[in-house]
Design a protein around this motif. Structure first.
Motif, short mmCIF file in Angstrom:
data_model
loop_
_atom_site.label_atom_id
_atom_site.label_comp_id
_atom_site.label_asym_id
_atom_site.label_seq_id
_atom_site.Cartn_x
_atom_site.Cartn_y
_atom_site.Cartn_z
N ARG A 1 0.85 -1.19 0.00
CA ARG A 1 0.00 0.00 0.00
C ARG A 1 0.89 1.24 0.00
O ARG A 1 1.50 1.58 0.99
N ALA A 2 0.95 1.90 -1.15
CA ALA A 2 1.89 3.01 -1.32
C ALA A 2 1.25 4.38 -1.17
O ALA A 2 1.96 5.39 -1.18
N GLN A 3 -0.06 4.44 -1.00
CA GLN A 3 -0.71 5.74 -0.88
C GLN A 3 -0.29 6.42 0.42
O GLN A 3 -0.43 5.86 1.51
N GLY A 4 0.23 7.63 0.30
CA GLY A 4 0.69 8.38 1.47
C GLY A 4 2.00 7.88 2.05
O GLY A 4 2.42 8.34 3.10
N ALA A 5 2.64 6.91 1.38
CA ALA A 5 3.88 6.33 1.92
C ALA A 5 5.09 7.18 1.53
O ALA A 5 5.07 7.93 0.56
N HIS A 6 6.13 7.02 2.33
CA HIS A 6 7.42 7.65 2.01
C HIS A 6 8.25 6.62 1.24
O HIS A 6 8.42 5.49 1.68
N LEU A 7 8.76 7.04 0.07
CA LEU A 7 9.57 6.16 -0.76
C LEU A 7 10.96 6.75 -0.91
O LEU A 7 11.11 7.96 -1.10
N SER A 8 11.98 5.90 -0.83
CA SER A 8 13.35 6.37 -0.99
C SER A 8 13.69 6.62 -2.46
O SER A 8 14.73 7.22 -2.75
N ALA A 9 12.86 6.17 -3.37
CA ALA A 9 13.04 6.40 -4.81
C ALA A 9 11.69 6.78 -5.40
O ALA A 9 10.65 6.37 -4.91
N SER A 10 11.71 7.58 -6.47
CA SER A 10 10.46 8.02 -7.08
C SER A 10 9.72 6.83 -7.69
O SER A 10 10.33 5.82 -8.05
N ARG A 11 8.40 6.96 -7.80
CA ARG A 11 7.59 5.88 -8.34
C ARG A 11 7.94 5.56 -9.78
O ARG A 11 7.82 4.42 -10.22
N SER A 12 8.39 6.57 -10.53
CA SER A 12 8.69 6.37 -11.95
C SER A 12 10.09 5.85 -12.20
O SER A 12 10.44 5.57 -13.35
N ARG A 13 10.87 5.70 -11.17
CA ARG A 13 12.25 5.25 -11.37
C ARG A 13 12.27 3.83 -11.91
O ARG A 13 11.55 2.94 -11.44
N SER A 14 13.09 3.61 -12.93
CA SER A 14 13.18 2.28 -13.54
C SER A 14 14.05 1.36 -12.67
O SER A 14 14.95 1.81 -11.97
N ILE A 15 13.76 0.08 -12.77
CA ILE A 15 14.52 -0.95 -12.04
C ILE A 15 15.29 -1.76 -13.07
O ILE A 15 14.70 -2.43 -13.91
N GLY A 16 16.61 -1.67 -13.03
CA GLY A 16 17.45 -2.40 -13.96
C GLY A 16 17.56 -3.87 -13.60
O GLY A 16 17.05 -4.32 -12.57
N ARG A 17 18.25 -4.63 -14.44
CA ARG A 17 18.42 -6.06 -14.18
C ARG A 17 19.21 -6.30 -12.90
O ARG A 17 19.06 -7.34 -12.26
N ALA A 18 20.07 -5.33 -12.51
CA ALA A 18 20.86 -5.48 -11.28
C ALA A 18 20.02 -5.27 -10.04
O ALA A 18 20.46 -5.58 -8.93
N GLY A 19 18.81 -4.74 -10.16
CA GLY A 19 17.94 -4.56 -9.01
C GLY A 19 18.05 -3.17 -8.40
O GLY A 19 18.70 -2.27 -8.94
N LEU A 20 17.44 -3.01 -7.22
CA LEU A 20 17.35 -1.70 -6.58
C LEU A 20 17.11 -1.88 -5.09
O LEU A 20 16.47 -2.85 -4.66
N ALA A 21 17.64 -0.97 -4.28
CA ALA A 21 17.36 -0.92 -2.85
C ALA A 21 16.26 0.11 -2.63
O ALA A 21 16.39 1.25 -3.06
N LEU A 22 15.19 -0.29 -1.95
CA LEU A 22 14.02 0.58 -1.80
C LEU A 22 13.55 0.56 -0.35
O LEU A 22 13.35 -0.51 0.23
N ASP A 23 13.39 1.76 0.22
CA ASP A 23 12.88 1.92 1.59
C ASP A 23 11.48 2.49 1.50
O ASP A 23 11.26 3.55 0.92
N VAL A 24 10.52 1.75 2.08
CA VAL A 24 9.12 2.16 2.03
C VAL A 24 8.59 2.27 3.46
O VAL A 24 8.71 1.31 4.25
N ARG A 25 8.04 3.43 3.79
CA ARG A 25 7.39 3.61 5.10
C ARG A 25 5.93 4.00 4.84
O ARG A 25 5.64 5.10 4.38
#
Length: 418
Positions: A171-195
Motif C-alpha cells: 500500500r503506497a498511498q501516502g507512503a514515504h519512498l526512498s526512490a520516485s515511483r517512476s524510477r526504472s529498475i534495472g536487471r541489477a535490481g534496486l534498494a528501496l525503503d518504504v514507510r
C-alpha cells in the motif's frame, strides 16, 4: 557462309513437339527425291520422309520430368508451411520474427534470450508455436526492500518502482519512498525503503493526540504530533524504535538532581592465638578503623511523582584498616599457694563493684582490682588489665599481694581478712 549438310540435319527447334512429322534434308551423296520430269534421274533430288513418333512414346519420355517438377513444388509448399511469423516482447521491447521453431523454448534459444528461475514467460516455455502468436518475456529483478523497518529481498518482473509496489501488493498511498515511483529498475535490481502511513497516538502533558504519519522513529512521530522533548524527558518505548500502526506512545516528563552521601565501610577483625597469654585473654595489637565510601544518588521526579533514589556512582574515599587481636592460649594456673584463703571477692566488690571491665574516672586504673598498667605488666600481664579475664586478674592480684601485701589497696585491703 552456308551451313553444312550435317549442321542442317542436326538442328531441331526445341519448341517443336517431337511427335510432329518433319522431312529430313538429303544426306551428302544421296539422290534427290526425283527429277522434274519424274524419271528419277541421277541429277535430280529425291525427297525422304521421316515417320512420325507415336504419342505413347512421347508421354513415357516426359513423365520423369513431370514428377521432378511436382516433387520440387511439394517441397516448397512444406518449407513455406514451417515458417511462422510471431511477435516476441522482451521487457517491453517488441519485434516481429520469422522462425521455424516448434515451441517457445526453441524460439528463445534461437534468439539468445536466457530465462532464469525468477523470469516470467507467457505462454510457457513448452507451449507450441503457431504463426501469429505473441510471446512475452519479463526478466526478474532483485529488490532489496525495507518495508516499515523490516528488511527482506524479493524478486519482481516490474520495470518501475510503482509497478513493483503494485506487483508486491504494498500500500503506497501516502507512503514515504526512498526512490520516485517512476524510477526504472534495472536487471541489477534496486534498494528501496518504504514507510507506509500509520496511525499513532501520542500521550503527553495530560492530552492525547492521534496522528497519521510515515515517520521512521518514535522520536519523529512525537515531533510530528507537535510535542517537544526537553532535558531528561523519555518515552514509554525506545525513541529510536519504529512506530507501529495503532501504537500508543506516552511521553514522560522527567526532572532530576543528584545527591552525594558518605557511608562507612566496616573493618575486618583478625584473631591469632598467642601461647604467651592465658586463655580468655585478648590483646588488641592493631585497632581497626572503618573505611569511607562516597555514593552519588540520582533523584528523579516523573510526571510530578518523586521516584526512589537510584545509585548512580560509588567510590571508595578511604579503605578500612583491619583489627588484629591476640587471643590467649596458655592454661590458667589453678591457684597461688598461701593466699587462696583470703576474701578476694570482697576486695573486688570494694575496688570495682565486682566488674572486670571497670575503669576509674581518670582512666588510670582498671579491672576488678584497679591495676595501673605498669603494675599489670610487671606481674606478667599483657595489654590492659580490664581486657583480661576475671580469673587472670585475680591470679595476678594474688601475686601482687605476695610481693607487697595489702598496701596496693589502702582503702579496701582490710576486706581481704573479713
Amino acid at each position: 557462309m552456308s551451313k553444312s549438310p550435317y549442321e542442317t540435319y542436326l538442328y531441331q527447334d526445341p519448341c517443336r513437339p517431337a511427335y510432329e512429322s518433319a522431312a529430313t534434308l538429303p544426306l551428302p551423296g544421296q539422290a534427290g527425291t526425283g527429277s522434274e520430269d519424274g524419271t528419277g534421274g541421277r541429277g535430280t533430288h529425291r525427297r525422304r520422309t521421316r515417320h512420325p513418333e507415336r504419342p505413347e512414346s512421347a508421354v513415357r519420355r516426359l513423365l520423369p520430368q513431370a514428377l521432378v517438377v511436382a516433387f520440387l513444388a511439394g517441397g516448397t509448399t512444406a518449407f513455406v508451411a514451417k515458417d511462422k511469423a510471431v511477435e516476441l516482447s522482451v521487457d517491453g521491447r517488441t519485434r516481429m520474427l520469422h522462425t521455424f521453431a516448434d515451441d517457445v523454448s526453441e524460439l528463445l534459444a534461437e534468439e539468445g534470450v536466457h530465462v532464469g528461475a525468477h523470469d516470467m514467460v507467457a505462454p510457457g516455455p513448452g507451449a507450441a508455436l503457431a504463426s501469429g502468436d505473441e510471446i512475452g518475456v519479463r526478466h526478474g529483478r532483485p529488490l532489496r526492500l525495507t518495508l516499515d523497518g523490516e528488511r527482506r529481498e524479493v524478486w519482481t518482473t516490474a520495470r518501475t518502482v510503482e509497478g513493483a509496489l503494485q506487483e508486491l501488493g504494498v500500500r503506497a498511498q501516502g507512503a514515504h519512498l526512498s526512490a520516485s515511483r517512476s524510477r526504472s529498475i534495472g536487471r541489477a535490481g534496486l534498494a528501496l525503503d518504504v514507510r507506509t502511513e500509520r496511525v499513532v497516538t501520542i500521550m503527553a502533558d495530560g492530552r492525547s493526540r492521534t496522528i497519521r504519519t510515515n515517520a521512521a522513529t518514535v522520536r519523529e512521530a512525537v515531533a510530528d504530533a507537535g510535542i517537544t522533548l526537553h532535558g531528561q524527558d523519555i518515552t514509554s518505548v525506545p525513541p529510536d524504535s519504529f512506530p507501529r500502526d495503532g501504537q500508543t506512545v506516552t511521553v514522560l516528563r522527567v526532572t532530576g538532581s543528584r545527591e552525594v552521601r558518605e557511608e562507612q565501610i566496616p573493618f575486618e577483625v583478625e584473631r591469632t592465638d598467642d601461647p604467651s597469654l592465658f586463655k580468655g585473654t585478648e590483646v588488641v595489637e592493631q585497632s581497626g578503623r572503618p573505611g569511607l565510601r562516597r555514593i552519588t544518588y540520582l533523584l528523579r521526579t516523573v510526571n510530578g511523582v518523586r521516584q526512589k533514589p537510584r545509585q548512580e556512582r560509588s567510590e571508595v574515599v578511604r579503605r578500612p584498616r583491619k583489627q588484629l587481636i591476640r587471643v590467649g592460649a596458655k592454661p590458667l594456673p589453678p591457684s597461688v599457694h598461701g593466699v587462696d584463703h583470703l576474701n578476694w571477692q570482697s576486695l573486688a566488690v570494694c575496688e570495682s563493684g565486682g566488674r572486670p571491665h571497670a575503669v576509674d574516672p581518670s582512666g588510670t586504673y582498671g579491672g576488678l582490682y584497679q591495676f595501673d598498667t605498669p603494675t599489670w605488666h610487671s606481674l606478667g600481664g599483657s595489654g590492659r588489665p580490664q581486657d583480661a579475664p576475671a580469673q587472670e586478674q585475680t591470679f595476678r592480684a594474688k601475686k601482687l599481694y605476695l610481693q607487697r601485701g595489702a598496701a596496693p589497696w589502702p582503702h579496701c585491703g582490710a576486706r581481704l581478712h573479713s
